[in-house]
Write a protein that holds these residues in place. Structure first.
Motif, mmCIF file in Angstrom:
data_model
loop_
_atom_site.group_PDB
_atom_site.id
_atom_site.type_symbol
_atom_site.label_atom_id
_atom_site.label_comp_id
_atom_site.label_asym_id
_atom_site.label_seq_id
_atom_site.Cartn_x
_atom_site.Cartn_y
_atom_site.Cartn_z
ATOM 1 N N THR A 1 19.261 30.524 55.172
ATOM 2 C CA THR A 1 18.498 31.762 55.135
ATOM 3 C C THR A 1 19.219 32.723 54.206
ATOM 4 N N PHE A 2 18.551 33.112 53.138
ATOM 5 C CA PHE A 2 19.063 34.130 52.233
ATOM 6 C C PHE A 2 18.502 35.475 52.674
ATOM 7 N N VAL A 3 19.367 36.466 52.832
ATOM 8 C CA VAL A 3 18.948 37.784 53.316
ATOM 9 C C VAL A 3 19.375 38.833 52.290
ATOM 10 N N LEU A 4 18.414 39.605 51.814
ATOM 11 C CA LEU A 4 18.694 40.667 50.850
ATOM 12 C C LEU A 4 18.571 42.013 51.551
ATOM 13 N N LEU A 5 19.577 42.867 51.372
ATOM 14 C CA LEU A 5 19.592 44.163 52.043
ATOM 15 C C LEU A 5 20.304 45.180 51.166
ATOM 16 N N ARG A 6 20.162 46.449 51.538
ATOM 17 C CA ARG A 6 20.869 47.497 50.818
ATOM 18 C C ARG A 6 22.349 47.460 51.171
ATOM 19 N N ARG A 7 23.183 47.814 50.218
ATOM 20 C CA ARG A 7 24.629 47.653 50.386
ATOM 21 C C ARG A 7 25.168 48.365 51.625
ATOM 22 N N PHE A 8 24.653 49.555 51.892
ATOM 23 C CA PHE A 8 25.229 50.324 52.998
ATOM 24 C C PHE A 8 24.923 49.708 54.354
ATOM 25 N N GLU A 9 23.971 48.769 54.417
ATOM 26 C CA GLU A 9 23.627 48.139 55.691
ATOM 27 C C GLU A 9 24.430 46.869 55.952
ATOM 28 N N ARG A 10 25.311 46.518 55.032
ATOM 29 C CA ARG A 10 26.072 45.276 55.180
ATOM 30 C C ARG A 10 26.931 45.245 56.447
ATOM 31 N N PRO A 11 27.690 46.315 56.779
ATOM 32 C CA PRO A 11 28.516 46.232 58.001
ATOM 33 C C PRO A 11 27.704 45.966 59.260
ATOM 34 N N HIS A 12 26.568 46.652 59.407
ATOM 35 C CA HIS A 12 25.750 46.439 60.599
ATOM 36 C C HIS A 12 25.195 45.020 60.613
ATOM 37 N N TRP B 1 28.628 36.356 50.200
ATOM 38 C CA TRP B 1 28.003 37.634 49.835
ATOM 39 C C TRP B 1 28.009 37.739 48.314
ATOM 40 N N ARG B 2 26.903 38.239 47.763
ATOM 41 C CA ARG B 2 26.861 38.518 46.342
ATOM 42 C C ARG B 2 26.220 39.886 46.135
ATOM 43 N N ALA B 3 26.705 40.622 45.158
ATOM 44 C CA ALA B 3 26.197 41.962 44.881
ATOM 45 C C ALA B 3 25.259 41.914 43.689
ATOM 46 N N PHE B 4 24.139 42.605 43.842
ATOM 47 C CA PHE B 4 23.165 42.753 42.761
ATOM 48 C C PHE B 4 22.746 44.216 42.725
ATOM 49 N N GLY B 5 23.411 45.006 41.887
ATOM 50 C CA GLY B 5 23.077 46.415 41.789
ATOM 51 C C GLY B 5 23.248 47.127 43.116
ATOM 52 N N ARG B 6 22.148 47.701 43.618
ATOM 53 C CA ARG B 6 22.198 48.459 44.881
ATOM 54 C C ARG B 6 22.098 47.574 46.105
ATOM 55 N N TRP B 7 21.948 46.261 45.891
ATOM 56 C CA TRP B 7 21.645 45.355 46.998
ATOM 57 C C TRP B 7 22.726 44.299 47.158
ATOM 58 N N SER B 8 22.772 43.751 48.357
ATOM 59 C CA SER B 8 23.679 42.643 48.658
ATOM 60 C C SER B 8 22.864 41.459 49.155
ATOM 61 N N LEU B 9 23.282 40.271 48.768
ATOM 62 C CA LEU B 9 22.597 39.032 49.163
ATOM 63 C C LEU B 9 23.531 38.203 50.013
ATOM 64 N N ALA B 10 23.101 37.940 51.239
ATOM 65 C CA ALA B 10 23.885 37.117 52.165
ATOM 66 C C ALA B 10 23.250 35.737 52.277
ATOM 67 N N GLU B 11 24.089 34.723 52.341
ATOM 68 C CA GLU B 11 23.627 33.376 52.639
ATOM 69 C C GLU B 11 24.089 33.018 54.045
ATOM 70 N N VAL B 12 23.137 32.838 54.949
ATOM 71 C CA VAL B 12 23.438 32.603 56.362
ATOM 72 C C VAL B 12 23.181 31.133 56.685
ATOM 73 N N ARG B 13 24.165 30.517 57.357
ATOM 74 C CA ARG B 13 24.021 29.108 57.742
ATOM 75 C C ARG B 13 24.768 28.868 59.058
ATOM 76 N N THR B 14 24.788 27.618 59.511
ATOM 77 C CA THR B 14 25.490 27.263 60.746
ATOM 78 C C THR B 14 26.995 27.443 60.569
ATOM 79 N N ARG B 15 27.651 27.893 61.647
ATOM 80 C CA ARG B 15 29.110 28.063 61.586
ATOM 81 C C ARG B 15 29.796 26.745 61.221
#
Length: 549
Positions: free
Chosen positions: A509-520, A535-549
């Motif tokens: 699951t790839f999740v794109l969100l605003r940078r300031f929401e990353r800690p939450h 985690w990867r940064a794209f301008g004002r946004w951050s992209l998380a790749e979520v998978r099984t532990r």
């Protein structure tokens, strides 16, 4: 002192062609990307009746823009340039409309200069690049008012001008709804009250042929979509017109004076002559000369109408711009009073000073403030040059115009150069304003079983560049309030419980969100069985790749 308004053909052509500079630039969030994506989806699906956004029904606005942009993308393929090309053509139609109105109302030279003024007014120029429905409705309102005024001023022409006005009103209605009828109707009634000589022509606007044309153009789509979605008419008229105008439900409120600030700023570099012309039109009426008051009544009427509304966006006042620019050109022909010339020079000096301050500040601001995170060195250098240059072009034009025998030429040239800086600057700032890079990164890596989510936001350019809809939108409603009411799309929206339930049974699951929401977001994921692989940064946004532990 009276001044000439003759505009060289080369300068006018350059001003009208300016949007070509930004035609293929990455789509900007939010409106630009949305009004490219909805037509792309329409062209891809072949459903020309029901617009969709992220694979869900989107019935807030009429379809004319979607049809034109979808046809462009169908013919030329889905791209930024094909998405924006129809808007450029519509803007040219607007320039032709103010040219024609100015030519028969005043003179050919006045009309030509008014076309150049409209093309280089700051907000108008920006909206030839940033896609919104306010440009199409403004152009069709311009033609509706120009044709209606022709019928009123020259009743012998009403046999063709009146039906044509109804036809352009129909196209305006299919662009943005009821204002295409309401605003011209109120304006015509007001002019008929103020100027008895216009009443005969005003009566001829009640054209049976025109009304039939209007219904023939507008009714089929409304009937077809109502059959498909029985709640459509209620949503479109009650919610999107009356509730949006009369209530604060949609969260777009602003102070009553909002458009008193937007109009002068958006008209730069034509602000001072336009305001002087509006003031002159407010003098005691000359029953023999309705021209200035008619144009001023439209400009002020549009501003007042939207100032009363509980929903205010800067672009709403765009229908006033062609008429205001024509007023500005006429004012320059008559000559600015001395106080107005001083005011214009002072405004120019302020902009020149602002350009100098902006250039200096870029080198003095602390690293946390400038440059913005995610901006390349080349982009920073471009913005450091282009931002101050834009202000300097406007400032120099405002300063020099009062001393010139051809002030309209000076202002058009200054506005055009500022527009060039704007479009080049938007291209340089694309990583901060467009989600293109993030979407292409996911598209390159994602497999069929993977999903793309957004968290706390929705980025309209994602489906355009990713080629697939966003699978789940977490903690965001926005433009999806209609779709969210439909149980068929309940699974497309989510909250933190869905995040804690990750990972999914199959796929990443790839999740794109605003940078300031990353800690939450990190804290929320940590409470479940999933982990964030990267985690990867794209301008004002951050992209998380979520998978099984």
């Amino acid at each position: 002192m009276k001044s000439g308004s003759s505009l060289p053909a080369g300068l006018l052509a350059a001003a009208l062609a300016l949007p070509l500079v930004g035609l293929g630039s990455p789509l900007l969030e939010v409106d630009d990307a949305r009004y490219a994506e909805v037509p792309r989806a329409m062209a891809a699906s072949g459903d020309w009746v029901l617009p969709s956004l992220n694979g869900m029904p989107y019935v807030e606005k009429p379809p004319l823009w979607y049809w034109t942009a979808a046809a462009s993308q169908k013919v030329f393929g889905a791209s930024e340039a094909s998405a924006r090309l129809p808007m450029l053509l519509i803007a040219l139609l607007g320039a032709a409309g103010v040219w024609w109105l100015g030519s028969w109302l005043y003179s050919a030279g006045t009309g030509r200069a008014a076309a150049g003024a409209t093309a280089t007014a700051a907000l108008w120029l920006f909206l030839t690049h940033n896609l919104t429905l306010d440009m199409p409705v403004s152009v069709f309102l311009l033609w509706t008012t120009a044709l209606a005024l022709r019928a009123m001023a020259r009743p012998d022409d009403a046999h063709w001008a009146a039906p044509a006005a109804w036809l352009t009103a129909a196209l305006g209605f299919l662009s943005k709804g009821l204002i295409a009828l309401l605003l011209p109707g109120l304006w015509v009634v007001g002019l008929a009250v103020l100027f008895p000589k216009l009443r005969r022509g005003a009566r001829r606007l009640l054209s049976p042929l025109g009304l039939l044309l209007f219904l023939a153009v507008v009714a089929p789509w409304f009937a077809a979509l109502q059959r498909r979605r029985p709640d459509f008419l209620h949503t479109f008229f009650i919610e999107q017109h009356f509730q949006r105008y009369l209530t604060p439900r949609y969260g777009r409120g602003a102070p009553w004076w909002f458009f008193l600030a937007v109009l002068p700023a958006g008209l730069l570099p034509w602000t001072v002559p336009a305001l002087v012309g509006l003031g002159r039109a407010a003098r005691p009426l000359d029953a023999a000369d309705f021209r200035g008051p008619a144009l001023a009544a439209w400009v002020l009427g549009v501003a007042v109408f939207f100032s009363i509304s509980n929903s205010k966006l800067a672009t709403y006042v765009l229908p006033a711009f062609p008429h205001a620019c024509l007023i500005a050109v006429v004012t320059l022909e008559e000559g600015l009073p001395r106080w107005a010339a001083k005011l214009q020079r002072s405004l120019g000096a302020v902009l020149l000073a602002a350009a100098a301050v902006a250039a200096l500040a870029a080198g003095l601001l602390p690293a946390r403030a400038w440059p913005p995170r995610g901006t390349s060195a080349d982009a920073v250098r471009a913005l450091v040059v282009l931002g101050p240059a834009l202000l300097a072009c406007l400032g120099a034009a405002l300063t020099a115009a009062p001393s010139s025998h051809r002030p309209a030429v000076v202002l058009t040239a200054g506005g055009a150069l500022a527009g060039l800086c704007l479009f080049l600057g938007l291209r340089a700032a694309a990583p901060l304003l467009s989600v293109k890079e993030a979407a292409l990164a996911v598209r390159q890596e994602a497999r069929a079983e993977d999903q793309l989510w957004t968290y706390g936001t929705y980025l309209h350019g994602l489906p355009f560049y990713y080629g697939r809809p966003v699978d789940k939108i977490v903690y965001f409603v926005g433009e999806f309030h209609y779709a969210k009411k439909d149980p068929a799309f309940a699974e497309r929206f989510g909250d933190d419980q869905d995040v804690r339930a990750l990972p999914r049974a199959a796929g990443r699951t790839f999740v794109l969100l605003r940078r300031f929401e990353r800690p939450h977001f990190e804290k929320t994921v940590s409470g479940g069985a999933a982990s964030i692989a990267s985690w990867r940064a794209f301008g004002r946004w951050s992209l998380a790749e979520v998978r099984t532990r």
